[in-house]
Design a protein around this motif. Structure first.
Motif, mmCIF file in Angstrom:
data_model
loop_
_atom_site.group_PDB
_atom_site.id
_atom_site.type_symbol
_atom_site.label_atom_id
_atom_site.label_comp_id
_atom_site.label_asym_id
_atom_site.label_seq_id
_atom_site.Cartn_x
_atom_site.Cartn_y
_atom_site.Cartn_z
ATOM 1 N N SER A 39 0.880 -1.252 -0.160
ATOM 2 C CA SER A 39 0.030 -0.040 -0.140
ATOM 3 C C SER A 39 0.809 1.128 0.024
ATOM 4 O O SER A 39 2.122 1.130 0.266
ATOM 5 N N HIS A 82 -12.601 -4.972 -3.061
ATOM 6 C CA HIS A 82 -13.099 -4.157 -2.304
ATOM 7 C C HIS A 82 -12.187 -2.979 -2.554
ATOM 8 O O HIS A 82 -10.826 -3.017 -2.951
ATOM 9 N N TRP A 83 -12.614 -1.730 -2.174
ATOM 10 C CA TRP A 83 -12.082 -0.430 -2.383
ATOM 11 C C TRP A 83 -10.446 -0.513 -1.707
ATOM 12 O O TRP A 83 -9.778 0.096 -2.315
ATOM 13 N N SER A 84 -10.488 -1.018 -0.498
ATOM 14 C CA SER A 84 -9.203 -1.119 0.135
ATOM 15 C C SER A 84 -8.149 -2.199 -0.513
ATOM 16 O O SER A 84 -6.954 -2.030 0.302
ATOM 17 N N ASP A 85 -8.478 -2.692 -1.640
ATOM 18 C CA ASP A 85 -7.600 -3.624 -2.174
ATOM 19 C C ASP A 85 -6.702 -2.727 -3.274
ATOM 20 O O ASP A 85 -5.640 -3.512 -3.613
#
Lengths: 110, 117
Positions: A39, A82-85
């Motif tokens: 990230s 998911h957006w967090s990916d």
């Protein structure tokens, strides 16, 4: 010498859609294969690994990967993104000196 | 369990200057690695330590890069003199004795971003 190719520099998928990130490796013997995720501003985190046995391996965050010796591939999959990916994903081959691919940047559309 | 600690997070220097990065691995991890990650590329191994001994430094540019791990715990990576092409993120990683140093299961720090002007 061992090497890893990640053919896709960027991939964009819609949230909830399925995902497949490609990885091809070159290694003279039985490889150890890994997927790491990075990230922004963070270090790399191990998602999953393959050493031997079942060629379909499960990892964290709902990811899985399948080792196909005949195709020298180890593609990463997730059924629903998911957006967090959204992050950069690196495939790597070992053992011994771990060699990384150039990475695939995943963008998630809402 | 505390993770791999690195400092500084960011450093900007001019070419020909020197810089040092510090890494403290996870407690009990005997193997420590320094990787260089240039923008748009995957991490590249610079040097691997097992305790305080060097296992692999074949890709370390030894004319300008040096690294040490004197007491087998924390480590310092130095660049002197820096070149423009040294601009990169320097990642430190360590591996667990349970899995062994050669399995590739590495724990990474957040990295030190170097910009050489």
């Amino acid at each position: 010498a061992q090497s890893v190719t990640q053919p896709d520099i960027h991939i964009t998928v819609s949230e909830g859609a399925s995902l497949e990130l490609r990885c091809n490796y070159s290694y003279g013997a039985t490889p150890y294969l890994f997927w790491y995720v990075q990230s922004p501003g963070q270090g790399l985190q191990l998602l999953l690994k393959y050493f031997s046995g079942d060629t379909l391996v499960q990892g964290i965050k709902g990811f899985e990967a399948e080792f196909k010796r005949s195709q020298s591939s180890f593609n990463l999959r997730k059924p629903s993104v998911h957006w967090s990916d959204a992050a950069e994903y690196f495939c790597a081959v070992g053992p011994n000196k771990l060699v990384f691919g150039a990475g695939t940047i995943l963008r998630v559309k809402s | 369990e505390a993770g791999v600690a690195q400092s500084p997070r960011y450093k900007i220097i001019e070419k020909r200057q020197s810089v040092a990065f510090w890494c403290n691995p996870i407690s009990g991890h005997a193997t420590l690695y320094w990787y260089q990650q240039i923008l748009g590329q995957g991490p590249k191994l610079l040097i691997q330590f097992q305790n305080n001994g060097v296992v692999d430094d074949s890709q370390l540019p030894k004319d300008r890069f040096s690294a040490e791990r004197l007491k087998g715990v924390d480590s310092t990576l130095k660049i002197q003199p820096a070149k423009l092409e040294d601009s990169a993120v320097y990642l430190c990683a360590s591996s667990s004795p349970k899995t062994g140093p050669n399995t590739g299961e590495l724990f990474f720090g957040e990295g030190s971003r170097l910009t050489v002007l």
